[in-house]
Design an enzyme around this catalytic site. Structure first.
Site, PDB file in Angstrom:
ATOM      1  CD  GLU A 121    -117.593   3.970  66.215  1.00  8.75           C
ATOM      2  OE1 GLU A 121    -117.142   3.265  65.364  1.00  8.75           O
ATOM      3  OE2 GLU A 121    -118.318   4.685  66.166  1.00  8.75           O
ATOM      4  CG  ASP A 173    -120.532   6.204  71.734  1.00 12.05           C
ATOM      5  OD1 ASP A 173    -120.272   7.324  71.675  1.00 12.05           O
ATOM      6  OD2 ASP A 173    -121.669   5.760  71.717  1.00 12.05           O
ATOM      7  CG  ASP A 185    -115.746   6.475  64.443  1.00 13.02           C
ATOM      8  OD1 ASP A 185    -116.443   7.364  65.262  1.00 13.02           O
ATOM      9  OD2 ASP A 185    -116.136   6.359  63.184  1.00 13.02           O
ATOM     10  CD  GLU A 219    -116.649   7.471  70.314  1.00 16.72           C
ATOM     11  OE1 GLU A 219    -117.217   8.305  70.786  1.00 16.72           O
ATOM     12  OE2 GLU A 219    -116.805   7.077  69.068  1.00 16.72           O
TER      13      GLU A 219
END
Ligand SMILES: [Zn+2]
Length: 1418
Positions: free
Chosen positions: A1129, A1133, A1224, A1227
């Site tokens: 994640e 991100d 999350d 991502e």
């Protein structure tokens, strides 16, 4: 003062100095016995909080006497509860030290009469009271711990004999109070001998007494109590009504009676039957008096409504009267057979005391026992003892003075008793706990705990009252084993333990040790491990807390239980297993550690298992060489990912005086070479020469001038050889030529200083055409019209005699009358009139010339046609008499050449700097135009600046740094990685690195069409044969420019160029090798089949390594299998940021950086991601998760999103609440694709664009702001500096499960709070609060109308804006600002305001006219 700690001398003793030193250095609790002069140690304070009202006056008096400060004390009796802000402000401003109870201060804070950050130091007297929900604790929790990091906070100084209550778990208790009070506890360590000399400590004397018998045969059978109950006068429901339920169920009485009965029994047990009866007498008598007072007066003419009550009262008084003499008025000594064994034992003790110098205190728990005992004292037969009670505060007045205090005492009475005791009128006080703390009693020779102490402070404090040498400290205990006895023994041991603990760095993890445990000595140093490189060392004892620390840093959502190591110990063998949380990204086989066999104790086994784990984790790189999970330092001192120290930026001021590369040099210096460069512009005839002191590189490119694209071609410079004797003369000639051109085309005022660069005509050999130059310079104009062709076939330019304005001749107009023309033109008429003063008149038959005025071109804009004029000719003609005109030695082409100079010079100068930077960075392949953009800061007010590129570069910086840190530390968890990354991407870091590269020297700040655009060599400096000019550049430009250059590199050559530039700039990208070549490829695992084929299909990507897919879907709560998704994640991100920003960057070339950022924020926010995850990928069906609440929440969220389309989701982002885990995981999936694809950005980009299609199609940079940002900008525009968000404290909440946030302006909450359903970030609540507050603030009819609330003066607004804008560049790193503080709010708001409006501003033609381009030069 009678306190021996301070009484004899105010000169601080050694031990006092030692304690005071701690208090000066940091927040501290000074743990010292009563009498060591704690009060003096703290005598440099601003706020002194004392636990009990009587102490207010006492401490005030003491401080006043012993310090030079202005001291004032406050108590409820002064009516302070009704004071307002103004009243308190006056007090706080006018006094040095305020003494009050914590409750008063808490009220002050809660009402925002004063804020805690405006107190320099708070001294808590008896700080052990700071626990639970005490006012002390609430002050700390609500007001102290909520001060954001980095903002000033008061110093805390705690005073106590013992900071902890519970001696059984001293470590936990100490940790708790240290945490709550933000203090370290100190005791005298170095100067214990000094301390011992000055203090006496009484020995404990335990006195046992037999239990109280159930029957006292010699006491009257019909006692008062018996009589009252037998006659059924008590309980009495007429006088003391109970609840009906009590009567119905046959209970013997209501609550009043039950209380009385309980108190009767405890008093009987403590004092015997006489004492118990006496108590009942006083208690009932007091109650009757009160009832009697409330009865109505009797009137003979009407029935008495209280008749029944009166009759009951009479009956009761009658019985009391029967017992009055025996209980109250008799002075006979009491029979021993009426007294409890405990009281008899006390009497024995007292009889042994020397009555001449006697002074003592007896401590009891219950008020009625203290009061009753003191009433009995005269009849106990102890000569010389005069006793009085002192009990806590109460307002139950009674008409009989002797029996005051059964239910509490007014402060006045307390004071009187203390005074009597001090003066010797009384020599024995019988007290409840009110006397334990601080009340200033004289020295006692005898202290008796009639009731044994229950807590450490009670124990130490009551003993502290016996400070006279040789005094006695008695603890009375019933014979035989009991809970009380256990407690006292524990206290005795606990005190010693606790003192050792405050004074040493004791192993504070060790909380399971029982006091009586007889463990063999374990020095904890066994098997100590040392990191050679740094000298850091680890013992088994330290390992447990280190592991806890590591695990507590794993990010965790509301659905995940605490992620901590789990220890299990075999009760027989002590073999301990240590299971680490599976969320840790370490090899699965390293999650379990077992202690060595044959550990001697459970504790040793646990330490051993923890120690093994830490050593292995160190090998895996989870701990660094300092054996730390992360470095705490931030900002200036933090090393970057690779351990490189940062550049010190403390000396860099917000506005920097710097030297910037100058393209022209100074050819007027004798030593300087002169270069001539052939220049061709596509819409100008021929070529001209650019002459200056630097050899410019050839340039072939485009610019816009006069709204047209112009091809610019500059040849390589050739040395211009001038004979030394004519050099100055020839320079002057070229300078004159330049000035004529500038005056004609650019500024009518002309140029006074020497020019640093010339535009000159060239001859066929490429040398300056001296003949032509001389011709122009020597014959600039003439009034001799004979040789001029006025047929209109050739260009003729004219100007009025001695005037600057130039016009182009259009035609002769013999048809027009001269006088009429003059009259029609006011400007001309004025001119003619002024000529007339010199006797010059215009003949009636003068020829009228029709002419078209020429614009002067001052704008240096070279890209945006919208900011340029369409040509050099005006569109309206003028009519002027020929006799007042001169013709000029000019042609249109030359005019156009000169009118091109402002944009051309701006362009060439920018190109010069960009190219120098390219060669400095060693990356010539960077796009030149983009580099110019990256180097052009917003202050240049050009049609472009570096902010858009900065936004893009920021995302690349994040990706490149993330990839490096992720791969460098394969076993660190997300919390550790985030912290590491932050040190390598924060603004301070970038500022430092950019500063080291002297990036400012390449920047373009010279404003478009402003006076700073100089072309004169007045301030030219030479360093290493390069020329520079002085400029002032804001510090913030450095970090912006760093990021913008990364943006250029990324656009010019992807990760290859980006990594080269970043590495050259000193950033932590892990080197220049492109990602795909740097890391091992993921191998296709044939055997593994997909756990979720539909998910891969929907994602449009088939994983080669299915374990990556599993990892991306594993929640931290999942106890078996993969590590959690958090690392993926972390990567995803960053990648998602870059893909989305890049997408909008290309799609909306005119969107400002603020709008790009906003568009990205909508894409990557949790609501959008969760909607994508559930609607398109159905991750809620695929996740690996052991948190049932999360599964339920995810399913609920999925149902919610299924009823919405993406446009609805995006429009309602601020109202939707989805579990963070869903976003999350999306991502993490993106991160997983990136890794699986072999770090191929194009593949992951395609996946993202496909997955986000609906979202990207809908989101537009011009969408409205989120309510929070919009509100902040609104406040910033209004200039108010006193706004913030305020989270409701738990006590304020009506619905405690909700987050509630207020908008607070000047300390006033604007309307009701925004609130959001349970367990979510306060961000949503803030948005809601912003919307509702804004409505009220804008409504003139509302009590919260902004104009009414904001009392900021114009000066405050201006200063505030300046201060907060200046703060923006230093602290605007993510997460540094908390909008729940006034400062945090203001800085965020200014930042957003700047981002919104540091867009290229279009200058109008008017502005252009007003600013004089070359006037500059003066
Ligand atoms: Zn204001």
């Amino acid at each position: 003062m009678s306190d021996p700690g301070v009484g004899d001398s105010l000169g601080a003793r050694l031990y006092q100095e030692e304690l005071a030193r701690h208090a000066r250095d940091q927040n501290a609790i000074i743990a010292a016995d009563t009498g060591t002069g704690k009060t003096l140690i703290s005598a440099m304070v601003a706020l002194f909080l004392v636990p009990k009202v009587p102490l207010v006056d006492q401490q005030r008096a003491f401080l006043e006497e012993n310090t030079p400060f202005k001291v004032r004390g406050y108590s409820g009796a002064m009516g302070v509860d009704y004071w307002d802000k103004t009243a308190w402000t006056k007090e706080f401003m006018g006094v040095d030290i305020l003494v009050m109870t914590p409750q008063i201060f808490l009220n002050i804070l809660r009402h925002a009469h004063w804020s805690i950050d405006r107190v320099s130091i708070i001294v808590f007297d008896e700080i052990h009271n700071c626990k639970g929900k005490s006012p002390e604790a609430l002050i700390m929790m609500e007001h102290y711990h909520t001060i954001p990091n980095g903002l000033p906070r008061p110093k805390i100084l705690g005073l106590t004999a013992s900071p902890i209550f519970n001696p059984k778990k001293p470590v936990a208790a100490l940790a708790e109070i240290e945490k709550l009070t933000d203090c370290k506890v100190y005791v005298v360590k170095a100067h214990t001998e000094d301390l011992a000399k000055h203090t006496f400590q009484a020995e404990d004397m335990i006195v046992d007494y037999p239990p109280t018998p159930s029957i006292f045969p010699r006491y009257p059978v019909v006692s008062l109590w018996v009589e009252l109950t037998m006659t059924r006068l008590l309980p009495d429901f007429t006088l003391f009504p109970g609840k009906p339920k009590d009567t119905m169920s046959g209970n013997r009485g209501g609550p009043w009676f039950t209380t009385l009965e309980n108190r009767y029994n405890t008093t009987r047990k403590a004092l015997g039957p006489f004492g118990a009866d006496l108590f009942v007498y006083v208690h009932v008598f007091t109650a009757l008096e009160t009832i009697k007072k409330d009865l109505l007066p009797i009137f003979t003419d009407r029935p008495d409504p209280d008749a029944e009550k009166r009759s009951h009262l009479d009956d009761l008084y009658e019985i009391l009267a029967k017992h009055e003499h025996r209980l109250l008025t008799s002075h006979e000594l009491l029979s021993e057979e009426w007294l409890s064994p405990k009281l008899l034992r006390l009497r024995e003790l007292l009889l042994k005391q020397d009555s001449t110098s006697f002074r003592g205190i007896i401590f009891t728990y219950e008020r009625q026992i203290a009061t009753t005992l003191s009433l009995m004292f005269p009849r106990l037969g102890i000569p010389g003892v005069r006793a009085g009670p002192i009990v806590g505060h109460g307002l139950h007045a009674c008409s009989v003075p002797e029996i005051l205090g059964m239910k509490g005492m007014p402060f006045k009475t307390q004071d009187k008793v203390v005074a009597d005791f001090r003066m010797g009128g009384l020599n024995l006080i019988i007290a409840t706990s009110v006397a334990e703390e601080g009340l200033d009693f004289p020295l006692c020779s005898f202290v008796c705990r009639f009731d044994p102490p229950r807590t450490l402070p009670q124990y130490i404090q009551s003993r502290g009252r016996a400070r006279m040498a040789g005094s006695t400290f008695v603890i009375m205990l019933e014979e035989g084993p009991s809970k009380e006895r256990e407690t006292v023994e524990a206290l005795q041991v606990g005190e010693i333990r606790a003192k050792t603990m405050y004074g040493s760095n004791m192993d504070r993890e060790d909380d399971e040790v029982e006091l009586d445990e007889n463990t063999p000595k374990d020095d904890g140093l066994e098997g100590r491990f040392i990191v050679e490189k740094t000298g850091a060392s680890l013992t088994p004892a330290g390992s447990i807390s280190l592991l806890n620390n590591l695990c507590s840093l794993i990010p965790r959502d509301d659905h995940t239980r605490s992620l901590q190591p789990v220890y299990e110990t075999d009760p027989v063998t002590f073999r301990t297993t240590n299971r680490l949380p599976p969320a840790l990204p370490i090899p699965r086989e390293d999650l379990l550690f077992v202690s060595d066999p044959f550990c001697r104790t459970k504790k040793a086994a646990k330490r051993n298992a923890a120690f093994k784990a830490v050593l292995r984790l160190y090998e895996l790189g989870v701990f660094d060489d300092f054996l730390l999970p992360i470095r705490r330092e931030k900002g200036d001192t933090a090393e970057d990912i690779d351990g490189k120290p940062p550049v010190d930026v403390t000396g860099i001021v917000p506005m920097m005086d710097v030297l910037v590369h100058d393209p022209w040099g100074d050819m007027w210096r004798e030593s300087s070479p002169i270069y001539v460069h052939q220049l061709a512009l596509s819409d100008r005839k021929g070529r001209m020469g650019l002459v200056c002191g630097n050899r410019l590189m050839p340039f072939d490119g485009y610019m816009t001038a006069l709204k047209q694209e112009v091809h610019v071609r500059l040849e390589k410079g050739v040395m211009l050889e001038l004979e030394p004797e004519v050099r100055q003369q020839q320079l002057a000639l070229m300078d004159s030529f330049m000035k004529i051109g500038i005056k004609a085309a650019i500024t009518r005022r002309g140029l006074t200083n020497r020019s640093a660069v010339f535009l000159v005509p060239l001859d066929s050999s490429g040398q300056p055409d001296w003949d032509e130059i001389e011709h122009c310079v020597y014959t600039p104009s003439s009034t001799d019209w004979r040789a001029v062709d006025l047929s209109g076939k050739s260009d003729v330019f004219v100007s009025l005699l001695s005037q600057g304005g130039i016009s182009k001749f259009v035609a002769c107009r013999p048809d027009l009358n001269v006088t009429e023309c003059i009259e029609a033109d006011a400007h001309l008429a004025k001119y003619v009139a002024s000529l007339a003063k010199f006797g010059r008149t215009i003949s009636e038959d003068d020829t009228v010339l029709q002419c078209r005025p020429i614009f002067s071109i001052t704008s240096t804009e070279f890209r945006d046609p919208a900011r340029q004029k369409p040509g050099i000719l005006s569109d309206t003609d003028v009519f002027i008499p020929q006799s007042v005109c001169q013709w000029l030695n000019l042609d249109e082409d030359r005019l156009r050449w000169f009118s091109s100079l402002p944009p051309l010079f701006h362009l060439l100068s920018s190109v010069y700097r960009a190219r120098l930077l390219h060669s400095r960075l060693g990356v010539p392949e960077l796009d030149l135009d983009r580099t110019i953009e990256a180097l052009t800061i917003p202050q240049a007010c050009a049609s472009f600046n570096n902010q858009r590129l900065e936004t893009l570069g920021d995302s690349f910086l994040k990706v490149a740094t993330t990839i490096h840190v992720l791969n460098k530390f394969p076993h660190k968890h997300e919390g550790q990685l985030t912290s590491l990354r932050q040190n390598s991407v924060c603004n301070r870091y970038l500022l430092g690195r950019g500063h080291a590269q002297n990036l400012v020297s390449f920047m373009n700040i010279e404003p478009n069409s402003q006076s700073r655009w100089r072309i004169t060599p007045v301030s030219t400096k030479y360093i290493n044969s390069r020329s520079f000019v002085e400029r002032v550049i804001p510090r913030r430009s450095v970090q912006d420019c760093m990021e913008a250059l990364l943006g250029v590199a990324w656009l010019s050559g992807g990760d290859k160029a980006g990594l080269r530039v970043g590495t050259r700039l000193g950033l932590c990208f892990g080197g220049t090798v492109p990602w795909a070549e740097r890391y091992p490829k993921v191998e296709l695992a044939f055997s593994s089949s997909s756990p979720f084929p539909p998910l891969e299909e929907n994602l449009g990507y088939t994983f080669k390594d299915k374990s990556l897919l599993v990892e991306a879907l594993t929640h931290p709560s999942f106890v078996s299998g993969s590590a959690s998704y958090q690392r993926l994640e972390f990567l995803g991100d960053a990648v998602l940021d870059l893909v989305t920003v890049e997408h909008f960057f290309h799609l909306y070339p005119n969107a400002t950086s603020g709008k790009l950022t906003r568009a990205r924020a909508r894409c990557v926010c949790n609501s959008t991601l969760s909607a994508l995850g559930t609607k398109k990928l159905e991750i809620h069906k695929a996740m690996f998760c052991d948190a049932i609440s999360l599964v339920a929440a995810a399913n609920k969220t999925a149902r919610m999103f299924n009823s919405m389309d993406f446009t609805q989701v995006i429009d309602n982002i601020w109202r939707l609440d989805a579990p963070k885990a869903l976003g999350d995981m999306v991502e993490a999936l993106i991160g997983a694709v990136f890794v699986d694809s072999g770090w191929n950005y194009n593949i992951v980009k395609d996946v993202v664009i496909r997955l986000f299609k609906e979202v990207l199609d809908y989101i537009h940079p011009d969408m409205p702001l989120d309510p929070t940002s919009e509100f902040m900008i609104w406040v910033a525009k209004h200039g108010c500096t006193q706004a913030r968000y305020r989270k409701a404290s738990s006590s304020e909440k009506v619905e405690p499960w909700k987050d509630q946030v207020f908008v607070t302006i000047h300390g006033i909450d604007v309307g009701p709070p925004g609130s959001i359903q349970p367990k979510t970030s306060p961000v949503l609540a803030r948005a809601e609060a912003s919307v509702s507050a804004r409505k009220l603030l804008e409504d003139p009819m509302s009590e919260f109308f902004f104009e009414k609330l904001c009392t900021c003066s114009a000066e405050e607004k201006k200063q505030g804006a300046e201060v907060y804008q200046a703060a923006v560049d230093v602290v605007t790193d993510e997460g540094d600002l908390n909008p729940e503080t006034v400062e945090g709010f203001a800085i965020s708001a200014q930042d957003q305001l700047l981002r919104e409006y540091v867009a290229p501003t279009v200058t109008t033609e008017d502005q252009e006219e007003r600013t004089e381009w070359v006037h500059a030069i003066l």
